[in-house]
Structures are given as structure tokens and as C-alpha cells.
Write a protein that holds these residues in place. Structure first.
Motif, PDB file in Angstrom:
ATOM      1  N   LEU A 203      -7.429 -13.304 -34.619  1.00  0.00           N
ATOM      2  CA  LEU A 203      -8.873 -13.079 -34.630  1.00  0.00           C
ATOM      3  C   LEU A 203      -9.440 -13.022 -33.215  1.00  0.00           C
ATOM      4  N   SER A 204     -10.497 -12.216 -33.056  1.00  0.00           N
ATOM      5  CA  SER A 204     -11.256 -12.149 -31.809  1.00  0.00           C
ATOM      6  C   SER A 204     -12.718 -12.418 -32.123  1.00  0.00           C
ATOM      7  N   PHE A 205     -13.412 -13.085 -31.170  1.00  0.00           N
ATOM      8  CA  PHE A 205     -14.814 -13.448 -31.349  1.00  0.00           C
ATOM      9  C   PHE A 205     -15.611 -12.907 -30.160  1.00  0.00           C
ATOM     10  N   ASP A 206     -16.555 -12.025 -30.446  1.00  0.00           N
ATOM     11  CA  ASP A 206     -17.341 -11.391 -29.388  1.00  0.00           C
ATOM     12  C   ASP A 206     -18.816 -11.712 -29.584  1.00  0.00           C
ATOM     13  N   ARG A 207     -19.450 -12.198 -28.494  1.00  0.00           N
ATOM     14  CA  ARG A 207     -20.878 -12.523 -28.551  1.00  0.00           C
ATOM     15  C   ARG A 207     -21.695 -11.286 -28.901  1.00  0.00           C
TER      16      ARG A 207
ATOM     17  N   PRO B 170     -30.262 -11.503 -33.815  1.00  0.00           N
ATOM     18  CA  PRO B 170     -31.040 -12.737 -33.659  1.00  0.00           C
ATOM     19  C   PRO B 170     -30.572 -13.856 -34.571  1.00  0.00           C
ATOM     20  N   GLY B 171     -30.710 -15.090 -34.084  1.00  0.00           N
ATOM     21  CA  GLY B 171     -30.480 -16.274 -34.901  1.00  0.00           C
ATOM     22  C   GLY B 171     -31.813 -16.869 -35.304  1.00  0.00           C
ATOM     23  N   TRP B 172     -31.779 -18.039 -35.927  1.00  0.00           N
ATOM     24  CA  TRP B 172     -33.006 -18.686 -36.380  1.00  0.00           C
ATOM     25  C   TRP B 172     -33.602 -19.606 -35.326  1.00  0.00           C
ATOM     26  N   HIS B 173     -32.893 -19.773 -34.180  1.00  0.00           N
ATOM     27  CA  HIS B 173     -33.382 -20.626 -33.096  1.00  0.00           C
ATOM     28  C   HIS B 173     -32.672 -20.172 -31.827  1.00  0.00           C
ATOM     29  N   PRO B 174     -33.305 -20.366 -30.659  1.00  0.00           N
ATOM     30  CA  PRO B 174     -32.626 -19.954 -29.421  1.00  0.00           C
ATOM     31  C   PRO B 174     -31.263 -20.602 -29.203  1.00  0.00           C
ATOM     32  N   ASP B 175     -31.009 -21.767 -29.798  1.00  0.00           N
ATOM     33  CA  ASP B 175     -29.697 -22.408 -29.657  1.00  0.00           C
ATOM     34  C   ASP B 175     -28.593 -21.664 -30.404  1.00  0.00           C
ATOM     35  N   VAL B 176     -28.968 -20.836 -31.363  1.00  0.00           N
ATOM     36  CA  VAL B 176     -27.987 -20.180 -32.231  1.00  0.00           C
ATOM     37  C   VAL B 176     -27.333 -19.016 -31.488  1.00  0.00           C
ATOM     38  N   GLU B 177     -26.015 -18.954 -31.564  1.00  0.00           N
ATOM     39  CA  GLU B 177     -25.267 -17.835 -30.999  1.00  0.00           C
ATOM     40  C   GLU B 177     -24.576 -17.074 -32.121  1.00  0.00           C
ATOM     41  N   THR B 178     -24.496 -15.764 -31.963  1.00  0.00           N
ATOM     42  CA  THR B 178     -23.945 -14.888 -32.996  1.00  0.00           C
ATOM     43  C   THR B 178     -22.663 -14.249 -32.479  1.00  0.00           C
ATOM     44  N   TRP B 179     -21.642 -14.244 -33.325  1.00  0.00           N
ATOM     45  CA  TRP B 179     -20.319 -13.758 -32.925  1.00  0.00           C
ATOM     46  C   TRP B 179     -19.789 -12.758 -33.942  1.00  0.00           C
TER      47      TRP B 179
ATOM     48  N   GLY C  54     -16.037 -10.034 -39.992  1.00  0.00           N
ATOM     49  CA  GLY C  54     -17.289 -10.614 -40.444  1.00  0.00           C
ATOM     50  C   GLY C  54     -18.128 -11.061 -39.269  1.00  0.00           C
ATOM     51  N   LEU C  55     -19.098 -11.897 -39.562  1.00  0.00           N
ATOM     52  CA  LEU C  55     -20.039 -12.385 -38.564  1.00  0.00           C
ATOM     53  C   LEU C  55     -20.107 -13.901 -38.654  1.00  0.00           C
ATOM     54  N   LEU C  56     -20.245 -14.556 -37.496  1.00  0.00           N
ATOM     55  CA  LEU C  56     -20.315 -16.017 -37.447  1.00  0.00           C
ATOM     56  C   LEU C  56     -21.477 -16.443 -36.569  1.00  0.00           C
ATOM     57  N   TYR C  57     -22.331 -17.328 -37.110  1.00  0.00           N
ATOM     58  CA  TYR C  57     -23.398 -17.958 -36.331  1.00  0.00           C
ATOM     59  C   TYR C  57     -22.978 -19.392 -36.011  1.00  0.00           C
ATOM     60  N   THR C  58     -23.228 -19.829 -34.773  1.00  0.00           N
ATOM     61  CA  THR C  58     -22.962 -21.223 -34.404  1.00  0.00           C
ATOM     62  C   THR C  58     -24.245 -21.867 -33.904  1.00  0.00           C
ATOM     63  N   ASP C  59     -24.548 -23.046 -34.425  1.00  0.00           N
ATOM     64  CA  ASP C  59     -25.785 -23.771 -34.102  1.00  0.00           C
ATOM     65  C   ASP C  59     -25.403 -25.241 -33.945  1.00  0.00           C
ATOM     66  N   TYR C  60     -24.986 -25.612 -32.738  1.00  0.00           N
ATOM     67  CA  TYR C  60     -24.300 -26.891 -32.545  1.00  0.00           C
ATOM     68  C   TYR C  60     -25.160 -28.026 -31.997  1.00  0.00           C
ATOM     69  N   LEU C  61     -26.336 -27.749 -31.461  1.00  0.00           N
ATOM     70  CA  LEU C  61     -27.081 -28.775 -30.736  1.00  0.00           C
ATOM     71  C   LEU C  61     -28.100 -29.477 -31.631  1.00  0.00           C
ATOM     72  N   ALA C  62     -28.275 -30.770 -31.404  1.00  0.00           N
ATOM     73  CA  ALA C  62     -29.164 -31.586 -32.232  1.00  0.00           C
ATOM     74  C   ALA C  62     -30.617 -31.170 -32.047  1.00  0.00           C
ATOM     75  N   ARG C  63     -31.344 -31.146 -33.159  1.00  0.00           N
ATOM     76  CA  ARG C  63     -32.790 -30.914 -33.160  1.00  0.00           C
ATOM     77  C   ARG C  63     -33.394 -31.741 -34.287  1.00  0.00           C
ATOM     78  N   THR C  64     -34.635 -32.105 -34.124  1.00  0.00           N
ATOM     79  CA  THR C  64     -35.268 -32.960 -35.135  1.00  0.00           C
ATOM     80  C   THR C  64     -35.469 -32.237 -36.457  1.00  0.00           C
ATOM     81  N   GLU C  65     -35.536 -30.900 -36.433  1.00  0.00           N
ATOM     82  CA  GLU C  65     -35.783 -30.165 -37.677  1.00  0.00           C
ATOM     83  C   GLU C  65     -34.511 -29.908 -38.480  1.00  0.00           C
ATOM     84  N   LYS C  66     -33.389 -30.402 -38.004  1.00  0.00           N
ATOM     85  CA  LYS C  66     -32.130 -30.288 -38.748  1.00  0.00           C
ATOM     86  C   LYS C  66     -31.894 -31.542 -39.576  1.00  0.00           C
TER      87      LYS C  66
END
Length: 662
Positions: free
Chosen positions: A375-379, A384-393, A403-415
Motif C-alpha cells: 500500500l501507498s499513502f499520499d496526502r 477537506p476534512g471536518w477540522h484543520p487537524d484532519v489529514e486526508t490520504w 480507497g481514502l483515509l482520514y486521520t484525526d489524531y489530536l485531542a479536542r474538547t468536542e471529541k
């Protein structure tokens, strides 16, 4: 604007247009989607042709596709980026979806068609995947109350509606309790805390206008890090008590909700002819029965008790060497275990974090997937994601889109707390090839601007765990959407994710992170210490889940059941279950009710499967794992999938060896 939620997106991969979705769109889109799905079901029922697999079962697979799209987007946002408006509409959307599902399950004409196809299954010429889909559809109707008479159907529907509302309230209470609590510290209170925790706690305090202070939250990573490193025993106790008693009283009390949900689940099980909710929940699992699940747990519990007694004695000796006279308490365990790892194995948790930065660990996960599965993963910053922290691959395999993969790893109060994987679209090829869209969410403490977010070894393991779920979704190769990827038996779904955890602690992976051999060796040796504690935490929660869901009391007292269960298994007083009932979201706001044991059951499979890898990057063997475990989804019995990979049934000995309990 509801079409932004309902209609296929024009973006590459059909990526949702998160930048175009407004909160006000959700309710209208869900209502419209339900209306469309009802019309599609009505057309199946009105079909004058005799019921067949294609015009009934396959037609049901197609029905409600636009509703499913809107529903998945909403649940993604409600868990990962929810504001007060989302929380306000969540109960109504849950009620609408529950009522819709119940109405379909109780439609006598629709069930008559399904039943007719099921009755003729032997002569229908169906392949294994089709037979399994038909069986699942028939079983879904029966366990959804299709065979009940009218009064009992009405009661079943009322139970489903109330459980939906209670589950939503339970989850919102857990989020609110965590958001409402904070421990504010002065610089003098920070002894022992590593720089990353000092920095993240300072930023949280600044965000609340408390400059020069530090703020510790009830996020699991935050709390466990504080318990591991703080030299202040009094503050450790404060954090531990707050963390383990969330929603056990106070303004966000879940005690009544827990008891009511247990009563309703038991009543529903009785309506359907089961002895208890646990019997109902496990009928389609690999374990099959609560007795089998509990037997596995106890076979692991007994050696774990012996191991944890030895670990506790060692911790007590370290405390005594410091001149302490207290008995090791739950808020001491992680602190002194870290001391043992540092003193005996030269393992410095802070130095480990220096190498385990978020970007490096994520890149290591992608690299492992490349070496194992090609597998290869390209930014894709254009999606767009649902928050600036979200990255799309964008994910591809040998140059072909996967397929497509979203990563949203950082803590936020709304999670909500913890970490999880979900799907915005599942793989299928019913009418045409459809590529999956998966996402990963975690709550790692964000580093200050210009610095790297540092992870503990357990947080890095969490990232690899959830990434294993994503690989299961991305590498699915099925025809029917309801059989795709992770839509497998609950005690099989955690198998690929637990399996992937092995690669983050493998020396070959750690070297790619710049970690010196001495530190890698220390991690390897330290893995051998603390397995008793980790096992007791997990198995105790699993046994609690079984205990409350095996209860046949129509008015259960969950606290009393829990006390009796822990006394029966001789729960060590210096350890608490990993999840207390009042904040146990897996079983009261998730899909693990009566089945939390599945983490350990899946670990039996994962430990055995990993033992086959003499070379952890054996590409042909990994490809067999992909073909036999990841790709088939729910098209065949999970035990058959395991045997197809391993050549035999799973053996528990590998789990005991893996957990150092042999």
C-alpha cells in the motif's frame, strides 16, 4: 443543501464535502433519506414477482444507500467534532433512525418475502457469501422481533426507542463529565512530569485564561501519563478517583441510566426467547455462548492473578526502598511500574516519547502497510476534512486506487474520549466497484507550535491498533456492502487491529524511528513486565460486562452485581477494572454490550497468527493474511477464515505466551 449529505460527492474518491455541510442540514437530510428508504422498501414489498434472492435480499442491500451516506457523516461528526447544536439534535436523529430500523424489521410483508427466500435456500443455487448474507438477513429480522405478535412488537419498538435515547444520554454524560473536570496545578506541583505533559497541560490552562498554571484533564492519555510520572501521591489519588468515578453520581450521573438499560436489554432478550442479553448478544459470535466466553476469560484470569501478585510484590519493594510504608494503591501502580521499568530495564518513558513523535509513528504505520500489503499513502490536501487537524490520504496498491483515509489524531474538547476507526463509505461491487472511505480518530495531546507531538509506547500502540481496523476496511473485497470490511463477528473484528499492534514494538520498526538499540532492547524487556496488571484490567472489565448482561433480575442493581462479581473473582484491591460501569461507553454507548470479552478472544487469534511470522515482513505470508482474513469480510464463517490462513484452529497457548502468562 441536504443533497450535500445525500448525493454522491463530485470530489475525487467521492470524498464528503465537509466544507459545504452545515449543522442545519443534518435533520432534513436524515428525514429525506428515511423517506426515500421507506419508498425503496415499499417497492420491494409491492413487487408482484415471487420472492427471490435478487429481488428481495439484494434489493434490500441497495435500499437506503443515500440515508446510509448521511447517517455515516453525521455519526462521524457527532463523535469527532460535536458542538452544542450537534449534541442537541443527536437524540432526535437517533430516535428517527431507530424507529426507521424497527419499522423495517417489523414489516410483516417484507419479512414474508425474506422468509420465503430463506425457506427455499437449499435449492436456490447460492454461493457461500450469498448464503451467509441470506442467513444474516433472516436472523436480523427474527432477532429484530419479526416473529412477535402485535402487542409484543409494540413493546419491542418502545424498548428500542428508549435504549437509543438512553445510550445517547449516557455518552453525552461521559463527555460532559470529562469536560467539566480539571485539576489546576502550579509549577511546584509538576515534579516528575515529562516535558510533553508539562507543555500540553500549560496550553490547556492558557486556553482557559489560567496563565502560568497547568491543567490536567480526564482524557485517558492525560490521566494515565499523570499517574505514571507524577511524584505527588496525593495528586495521583485525586486524578485516579476522578477518572474511575466519572458519572458515578454528580450532575452527569449515569447510575440510573445503566440500571434502566440493563433492565430494558433483559426484557428485550426475554421477548425474543433468550435467557439473558448476553445469550442474545453472543448467538452470532465465535464464542456462541456466555459460558464459553467466561471460560476463556477465567482461563486467562487465573495465571494473571499469580503474575500480578508477583508484580505487586516488586512494586512494594521499590516503595519500601524509598522509605515508604504504605501499601501499593491503585494510584501508585503505574508510577512504581514505571520505576521498575526504568531501574531494571533502563527504559526511560520520556526518551521513548522523544522518538515516538506522531508524524514518525504514523509514517511507520504507513511504511509497515507498504511492506506487508504493497500500500501507498499520499496526502490529499485538496480534499477537506471536518477540522484543520484532519489529514486526508489517498490509498493505492501497486498504483491502483484502494480507497481514502482520514486521520484525526489530536485531542479536542468536542471529541469523545479514546480512539476509534469508522467508515464513511464501505467497499462493495454490487452494481459497480465502490472504494471504501475510512477514518481514524484519537486524542493525543497536541504539542506547542513548532514542536512534534510525542507519544508514549501505549499511545503508539493505539495508533497502530486503529490503523489495523482501517486496513481491514480498506482491503475488503466483497460484493455486498453489508459484508464489507469490519462487518464481521464482534469477537473477530478486533483481530486485525490487535494483530497490527505487534509491528510498532518490533525492533525493525523502532529502528526506522531513530531509536537506539539499547532503548529498543529496554522496550522489549519492559514488555515482559506489567502483563499481569494489563490482563487483570482488561479481563475484569470483560467479566463485569458479562456479569451485568447475564443477570436475569428485571430490576437490576448494577453496582451490587459488579461488587459481587469482583469479589467472586478475587479482584486485587490495588487494581481497578479498565472501565467502570458508569463510563463504560463500549457497552452502554457502543456495540460491545455482553461482548467486551471479544478483545481477549481476538487476541487469541492475533497471537496465534503473529506466531506464523518468523520474518515480520514476510510479504507472501502477509498477502495470505490479506486474502484470507482482511479481504473476505463477513462472506464466510470467521473460524473458516482463520483456518484458511493458519491451516488449523486457533490455540490459546500463543496468547498466554504473548502475555507472559504461560
Amino acid at each position: 443543501m441536504t443533497q450535500t449529505l445525500l448525493a454522491p460527492s463530485p470530489l475525487p474518491f467521492g470524498a464528503p464535502r465537509f466544507d459545504r455541510i452545515d449543522t442545519a442540514d443534518y435533520l432534513p437530510a436524515i428525514r429525506q433519506g428515511i423517506a426515500e428508504a421507506k419508498a425503496e422498501i415499499a417497492a420491494i414489498v409491492a413487487n408482484p414477482a415471487a420472492p427471490t434472492f435478487d429481488n428481495t435480499i439484494v434489493a434490500m442491500e441497495r435500499a437506503g444507500a443515500r440515508l446510509a451516506r448521511a447517517r455515516r457523516i453525521f455519526w462521524t461528526i457527532s463523535s469527532a467534532h460535536a458542538d452544542a447544536t450537534i449534541h442537541a439534535i443527536e437524540p432526535e436523529i437517533g430516535a428517527l433512525l431507530t424507529a426507521h430500523a424497527t419499522a423495517i424489521g417489523h414489516d410483516p410483508k417484507l419479512f414474508a418475502r425474506v422468509n420465503a427466500v430463506w425457506a427455499a435456500r437449499e435449492s436456490a443455487g447460492l454461493d457461500e457469501a450469498q448464503t451467509r448474507l441470506l442467513d444474516a438477513s433472516y436472523r436480523g429480522f427474527v432477532d429484530g422481533g419479526a416473529l412477535l405478535d402485535a402487542p409484543n412488537k409494540a413493546r419491542f419498538a418502545a424498548i428500542a426507542a428508549e435504549l437509543s435515547a438512553l445510550g445517547t444520554q449516557f455518552g453525552q454524560n461521559v463527555m460532559a463529565a470529562a469536560a467539566d473536570w480539571a485539576m489546576v496545578l502550579n509549577p511546584a506541583d509538576l515534579d516528575g512530569l515529562p516535558p510533553a505533559l508539562r507543555s500540553s497541560s500549560a496550553r490547556r490552562a492558557e486556553a482557559q485564561g489560567k496563565f502560568g498554571k497547568h491543567l490536567i484533564s480526564l482524557d485517558r492519555g492525560d490521566a494515565e501519563n499523570f499517574l505514571t510520572f507524577s511524584t505527588r501521591r496525593d495528586l495521583r489519588e485525586t486524578v485516579w478517583r476522578a477518572f474511575t468515578t466519572r458519572c458515578d453520581g454528580g450532575p452527569h450521573d449515569n447510575r440510573g441510566i445503566v440500571d434502566r438499560m440493563l433492565a430494558l436489554r433483559h426484557e428485550r432478550a426475554i421477548l425474543l426467547g433468550y435467557k439473558s442479553h448476553a445469550d442474545y448478544a453472543l448467538v452470532d459470535s465465535m464464542a456462541k455462548t456466555p459460558d464459553a466466553a467466561e471460560a476463556l476469560l477465567m482461563r486467562v484470569w487465573t495465571p494473571a492473578l499469580a503474575q500480578v501478585a508477583a508484580e505487586q510484590a516488586e512494586l512494594q519493594a521499590v516503595a519500601a526502598a524509598d522509605g515508604e510504608t504504605f501499601d501499593i494503591a491503585p494510584w501508585d501502580w503505574r508510577f512504581y511500574a514505571e520505576r521498575v521499568r526504568r531501574d531494571r530495564y533502563a527504559l526511560d518513558g520520556a526518551e521513548v516519547k522523544h522518538h515516538l513523535t506522531l508524524d514518525r509513528v504514523r509514517a511507520a504505520a504507513f511504511d509497515c502497510a507498504g511492506r506487508l500489503y504493497g500500500l501507498s499513502f499520499d496526502r490529499r490536501p485538496d480534499l477537506p476534512g471536518w477540522h484543520p487537524d484532519v489529514e486526508t490520504w489517498a490509498v493505492s496498491r501497486d498504483g491502483v486506487a484502494v480507497g481514502l483515509l482520514y486521520t484525526d489524531y489530536l485531542a479536542r474538547t468536542e471529541k469523545r474520549g479514546g480512539a476509534w476507526m469508522g467508515s464513511l463509505r464501505v467497499q462493495e461491487k454490487l452494481d459497480m466497484p465502490v472504494l471504501p472511505i475510512a477514518y481514524l480518530v484519537a486524542n493525543f495531546a497536541k504539542a506547542p507550535p513548532g514542536a512534534d507531538t510525542a507519544l508514549s509506547i501505549n499511545e503508539a500502540r493505539t495508533l497502530f491498533h486503529e490503523f489495523g481496523h482501517a486496513l481491514h476496511a480498506l482491503l475488503s473485497e466483497v460484493t455486498y456492502p453489508s459484508q464489507a470490511g469490519t462487518a464481521v463477528a464482534r469477537d473477530f473484528v478486533e483481530f486485525p487491529s490487535k494483530f497490527m499492534e505487534h509491528w510498532i514494538v518490533a525492533p525493525q520498526t523502532l529502528r526506522t524511528l531513530g531509536m537506539p538499540d539499547a532503548l529498543i532492547a529496554a522496550i522489549g524487556h519492559a514488555e515482559e513486565f506489567g502483563q499481569g496488571f494489563a490482563t487483570i484490567e482488561l479481563v475484569a472489565s470483560s467479566l463485569l460486562d458479562l456479569a451485568v448482561h447475564r443477570s436475569t433480575d428485571p430490576t437490576p442493581d448494577s453496582a451490587a452485581i459488579a461488587r459481587a462479581a469482583l469479589e467472586r473473582i478475587r479482584m486485587p484491591c490495588a487494581i481497578a477494572p479498565r472501565h467502570g460501569l458508569t463510563h463504560f461507553t463500549h457497552i452502554f454507548d457502543g456495540g460491545y454490550a455482553g461482548a467486551y470479552y471479544s478483545y481477549l478472544w481476538s487476541e487469541v487469534l492475533d497471537a496465534d497468527a503473529f506466531a506464523a511470522f518468523d520474518d515480520i515482513f514476510d510479504a507472501p505470508l502477509a498477502d495470505r493474511f490479506r486474502r484470507e482474513i482482511l479481504a473476505p469480510g463477513n462472506t464466510r464463517d470467521p473460524l473458516a477464515s482463520f483456518i484458511a490462513f493458519r491451516g488449523r484452529a486457533p490455540e490459546e497457548a500463543w496468547l498466554l505466551k504473548d502475555r507472559r502468562l504461560a
